[in-house]
Design an enzyme around this catalytic site. Structure first.
Site, PDB file in Angstrom:
ATOM      1  N   GLU A 237     -35.882  17.088 -14.786  1.00  0.00           N
ATOM      2  CA  GLU A 237     -36.339  16.342 -15.966  1.00  0.00           C
ATOM      3  C   GLU A 237     -35.508  16.849 -17.122  1.00  0.00           C
ATOM      4  OE1 GLU A 237     -37.461  15.526 -19.307  1.00  0.00           O
ATOM      5  OE2 GLU A 237     -39.262  16.752 -19.033  1.00  0.00           O
ATOM      6  N   CYS A 271     -38.638  15.830 -25.637  1.00  0.00           N
ATOM      7  CA  CYS A 271     -37.678  14.995 -24.903  1.00  0.00           C
ATOM      8  C   CYS A 271     -37.952  13.513 -25.081  1.00  0.00           C
ATOM      9  CB  CYS A 271     -37.717  15.338 -23.410  1.00  0.00           C
ATOM     10  SG  CYS A 271     -37.200  17.012 -23.022  1.00  0.00           S
TER      11      CYS A 271
END
Length: 467
Positions: A237, A271
């Protein structure tokens, strides 16, 4: 490698981002100590993998309760180490507790055998534990990111090893402690105090079967290369440059509120924050004014005062954002709004001002780099087709948002047009235990959370009993 060789990364440090002062030092493990911890965990796992799911359910329930009971003290650990505003740290702990309850309620169903009625006497799919899972986790959500990988893996019957970001070591040790206090067997969750030079040694260990990494694309590529070398499954990720598209028929006020909430969450260090606001020309000025109206009421100060924005986690992050901002201004971008922390806070801590930047172009640094901090660039485009083109013109693919009153169009774009792992219509991107989370392209691969997230950590076995 000589097992007695000292790790060259001999010391980890915690520095309070609000003051710039060092608060703690931690000695890293020698190679011999590291391998000993992995071996001890493997011994514990031999019993853990056969534990009933009822036992795991009880442990998840106890862990969830302890997180809620101790959320104030746990949140202070987060805030002191990485500067998150205290009320946001509390919400992070609460979200971890929610995740534990989610897998307590649904984990057994997710892992139940799936029967297939074929020509065999009996045939089914069985989800078996893998063994050791190794998480290399970031500092920005120092509890949530760990729980997001560790809880599904533990629930699936694996042992977990954590190499946390080097600036949140107290968070890492606190997570291990709260699991042990909640009754989880020692050795099933192990924090490894190691530097970067020892990551390969962990991945190479035969007991490690899967690696989960959250962080930058550059480091993610290195982790993937190591996993390829040792044939280890991995989940990545990585970063994002999430586009937030505002079409001319959108609710301007609601769009602005969602954009600012997303951008300033965790002081912009997320993010899935709004990284690129892409707006149709016909409503550009109106949206800018609405964004400024939202920002006017936002605060930036010491994280224990519960501001909207606190300090960034490291001094170098402030410098990186300053360089991007200054370079783009030279290229024609304009500062439309700026709010500084107090002079005293600025002098002591790692603060970057809340900043709205307009007249941005797709060639600027703010469009090419992932922005980690309270800097929001706005891009003006001629029409919706140009907006979609710019949104997808990125090396990332984590999240994306479209604001429009035409929900049918928004859903169609989210489903068929926007290239990202999580696409939202008329609301900011959020992670939720019930929905799989992850990206494509330079944002990585694999999924966390939901049923997909727990099955990532299993050996998906085909079982067939023949006639």
């Amino acid at each position: 490698m000589n097992p007695d060789m000292k790790n060259k990364d001999v010391q980890l440090e915690s520095i309070d981002p609000a003051t710039g002062k060092k608060t703690a030092e931690y000695k890293t493990l020698t190679e011999k100590e590291l391998q000993s911890k992995i071996q001890a965990s493997e011994v514990c796992w031999q019993e853990w993998k056969s534990q009933s799911f009822t036992k795991r359910e009880n442990l998840l329930e106890e862990l969830s309760a302890n997180l809620i009971k101790n959320k104030e003290s746990l949140s202070e650990v987060i805030t002191k180490e990485m500067g998150k505003p205290l009320n946001q740290s509390i919400r992070e702990i609460e979200k971890c507790a929610l995740l534990c309850r989610y897998y307590k309620e649904h984990g057994q169903r997710f892992l139940s055998d799936r029967e297939e009625f074929l020509h065999y006497k009996k045939s089914y799919v069985h989800y078996a534990p893998l063994g050791g899972s190794f998480g290399i986790m970031p500092w920005n959500f120092p509890f949530w990111q760990v729980f997001r990988f560790a809880i599904p893996s533990l629930t699936a019957g694996n042992a977990v090893f954590l190499k946390h970001a080097e600036n949140v070591t107290d968070c890492a040790l606190t997570i291990e402690r709260i699991l042990h206090e909640s009754g989880w067997p020692k050795g099933i969750f192990t924090t490894l105090l190691i530097g970067r030079s020892q990551v390969e040694s962990v991945i190479a260990n035969p007991f490690i079967k899967i690696v989960s990494f959250t962080g930058s694309a550059k480091t993610g590529q290195h982790i993937a290369e190591l996993c390829g070398r040792y044939l280890k499954k991995n989940i990545l990720e990585l970063g994002g440059s999430d586009p937030y598209i505002v079409l001319e028929d959108a609710d301007i006020s609601k769009s602005a509120e969602q954009i600012i909430t997303s951008r300033l969450n965790n002081s912009g260090q997320s993010c899935i924050a709004a990284k690129r606001v892409i707006v149709e020309q016909s409503i550009y000025k109106e949206l800018i004014q609405s964004l400024i109206n939202q920002l006017t009421y936002k605060s930036i100060s010491h994280p224990f005062y519960n501001p909207d924005v606190g300090p960034l986690a490291k001094k170098e992050f402030v410098t990186q954002l300053e360089n991007i901002r200054d370079k783009d201004i030279k290229e024609g971008a304009k500062i439309l709004f700026e709010k500084q922390a107090s002079s005293e806070d600025n002098r002591k801590g790692f603060y970057f001002p809340i900043t709205l930047m307009g007249d941005c172009s797709s060639l600027m640094e703010c469009a090419q780099q992932e922005l980690f901090g309270p800097l929001l660039p706005v891009f003006c485009v001629e029409n919706s087709a140009k907006a979609l083109e710019m949104a997808n013109k990125t090396r990332f693919g984590l999240g994306a948002v479209i604001f429009t009153k035409n929900e049918e169009l928004g859903e169609k774009w989210a489903k068929d047009q926007l290239n990202a792992g999580s696409c939202f219509v008329n609301g900011m991107v959020k992670s939720n235990p019930s929905l799989p989370f992850g990206g494509i392209n330079k944002s990585g691969y694999g999924r966390e959370l939901s049923v997909e997230g727990i099955r990532e950590f299993t050996n998906i076995k085909t079982i067939a009993v023949c006639h």
